[in-house]
Design a protein around this motif. Structure first.
Motif, PDB file in Angstrom:
ATOM      1  N   UNK A 159     -23.752  -2.149 -73.898  1.00  0.00           N
ATOM      2  CA  UNK A 159     -24.346  -2.753 -72.699  1.00  0.00           C
ATOM      3  C   UNK A 159     -23.228  -3.253 -71.795  1.00  0.00           C
ATOM      4  N   UNK A 160     -23.413  -3.093 -70.473  1.00  0.00           N
ATOM      5  CA  UNK A 160     -22.463  -3.619 -69.491  1.00  0.00           C
ATOM      6  C   UNK A 160     -23.206  -4.559 -68.548  1.00  0.00           C
ATOM      7  N   UNK A 165     -23.726  -3.172 -80.178  1.00  0.00           N
ATOM      8  CA  UNK A 165     -22.557  -3.728 -80.856  1.00  0.00           C
ATOM      9  C   UNK A 165     -21.515  -4.293 -79.894  1.00  0.00           C
ATOM     10  N   UNK A 166     -21.529  -3.818 -78.638  1.00  0.00           N
ATOM     11  CA  UNK A 166     -20.491  -4.225 -77.683  1.00  0.00           C
ATOM     12  C   UNK A 166     -21.110  -4.593 -76.344  1.00  0.00           C
ATOM     13  N   UNK A 167     -20.653  -5.712 -75.787  1.00  0.00           N
ATOM     14  CA  UNK A 167     -21.012  -6.118 -74.429  1.00  0.00           C
ATOM     15  C   UNK A 167     -19.771  -5.987 -73.552  1.00  0.00           C
ATOM     16  N   UNK A 168     -19.899  -5.261 -72.465  1.00  0.00           N
ATOM     17  CA  UNK A 168     -18.825  -5.136 -71.477  1.00  0.00           C
ATOM     18  C   UNK A 168     -19.102  -6.151 -70.371  1.00  0.00           C
ATOM     19  N   UNK A 169     -18.240  -7.157 -70.277  1.00  0.00           N
ATOM     20  CA  UNK A 169     -18.465  -8.241 -69.315  1.00  0.00           C
ATOM     21  C   UNK A 169     -17.125  -8.837 -68.901  1.00  0.00           C
ATOM     22  N   UNK A 211     -16.935  -8.431 -77.199  1.00  0.00           N
ATOM     23  CA  UNK A 211     -16.993  -8.483 -75.738  1.00  0.00           C
ATOM     24  C   UNK A 211     -15.726  -7.832 -75.195  1.00  0.00           C
ATOM     25  N   UNK A 212     -15.896  -6.821 -74.354  1.00  0.00           N
ATOM     26  CA  UNK A 212     -14.769  -6.135 -73.722  1.00  0.00           C
ATOM     27  C   UNK A 212     -14.842  -6.343 -72.216  1.00  0.00           C
ATOM     28  N   UNK A 213     -13.691  -6.471 -71.591  1.00  0.00           N
ATOM     29  CA  UNK A 213     -13.639  -6.660 -70.146  1.00  0.00           C
ATOM     30  C   UNK A 213     -14.220  -5.427 -69.454  1.00  0.00           C
ATOM     31  N   UNK A 256     -14.678   0.111 -65.109  1.00  0.00           N
ATOM     32  CA  UNK A 256     -14.718   0.412 -63.681  1.00  0.00           C
ATOM     33  C   UNK A 256     -13.363   0.861 -63.144  1.00  0.00           C
ATOM     34  N   UNK A 257     -12.267   0.359 -63.731  1.00  0.00           N
ATOM     35  CA  UNK A 257     -10.956   0.806 -63.264  1.00  0.00           C
ATOM     36  C   UNK A 257     -10.758   2.288 -63.553  1.00  0.00           C
TER      37      UNK A 257
END
Length: 314
Positions: A27-28, A127-131, A161-163, A168-169
């Motif tokens: 999820x982002x 398992x991962x949130x991109x925030x 949590x991943x940036x 987007x970069x």
């Protein structure tokens, strides 16, 4: 969901789909920049977070976009504030939920006030949130609260949590056709405005006056705001890299340095030029100007597809 998506929304929808391919099973969350109070009943000029602007084009505060990399079900959810007629008398119309449902190719559109309540369910089985923390402190608190537990982690909840800017970069580093058009237009506005200012310099009274004249030209040619604080530096002030324009007059025998740029649809130009205030360089000024111009032409010659910034710089 029925949508009357515009040509612009087709572009934003394409970008969201590209990002969704990068987050399968994850999820982002992207949020708007916050508003900052300047005086009791006014805010500083609002500047949208670049990633949310890239994915939605929405230029409002109190907006959040959730993208879910699921194989089926709800994949995109937009949260934004509902319209308030009383407030709109003061600040103008906002987008509102009803119009957003018609305009955007989004699975669901919900009130921004429901974000905190809805987020746990949207993150479930991921398992991962991109925030990207630090952009909006209000949303930071909503996210951190989900992870405050004295009994241990939830198995079905994101443990990482991943940036989101790492995603987007990757997408934004190579500009699409629409982005290139916006950048070119921002540059055209900036260049035309600088040419206009150069003609007006003999009538300009001070550095600050020159900056305001230039920014008025930006507006005349269709730019909503400067890309950064306009630098106008006359005489010895030109040795100060980020000089703030002052009431200092533009002396006739001095050159004036201008570092400025217009924006267009969130994309920025950045041009630095030096002009003789009275329309003609002195011999010493002309010598330095020609040397810098030669360096500019040499660097432009190295600016081509397949080159790199080190070659341009050298």
């Amino acid at each position: 969901m029925t949508s009357i998506a515009t040509k612009q929304e087709v572009v934003f929808d394409r970008r969201r789909r590209k990002l969704l391919k990068l987050i399968k099973g994850e999820v982002a969350l992207f949020c708007a920049a916050p508003e900052h109070t300047e005086t009791r009943d006014q805010h500083f000029a609002f500047r949208q977070d670049s990633d949310l602007a890239y994915l939605s084009g929405i230029d409002e505060a109190q907006v959040a976009l959730v993208l879910r990399g699921t194989a089926q079900g709800t994949r995109s959810i937009l949260f934004l504030r509902e319209r308030h007629p009383e407030m709109e008398r003061w600040v103008g119309e906002t987008l509102g939920i009803s119009r957003a449902k018609r305009r955007f190719s989004i699975d669901e559109v919900r009130p921004y006030s429901e974000l905190a309540e809805a987020l746990p369910g949207l993150l479930n089985n991921s398992q991962t949130l991109h925030y990207s923390a630090g952009i909006n402190h209000e949303v930071d608190e909503i996210v951190w609260k989900l992870y405050k537990s004295s009994v241990g982690p939830r198995i079905t909840f994101p443990h990482t949590i991943r940036d989101a800017r790492l995603l987007t970069s990757t997408l934004r580093i190579k500009k699409d056709r629409e982005e290139l058009q916006c950048i070119r237009h921002a540059c055209e506005i900036s260049a035309r405005s600088l040419i206009s200012l150069a003609r007006l310099l003999p009538q300009v009274k001070s550095e600050r006056h020159a900056a305001r004249v230039l920014e008025a030209e930006f507006a005349r040619f269709g730019s909503p705001r400067p890309a950064f604080h306009t630098i106008v530096a006359s005489g010895r002030n030109a040795t100060v890299l980020h000089h703030t324009p002052s009431a200092q007059p533009l002396w006739k025998r001095e050159a004036v340095l201008i570092d400025s740029g217009a924006t267009f649809k969130g994309y920025a130009a950045d041009i630095t030029r030096v002009f003789p205030t009275n329309g003609k360089f002195s011999p010493a000024q002309a010598k330095i100007y020609d040397a810098v111009l030669a360096a500019l032409k040499a660097s432009l010659a190295e600016s081509y597809a397949g080159s790199d910034l080190d070659k341009v710089h050298m």
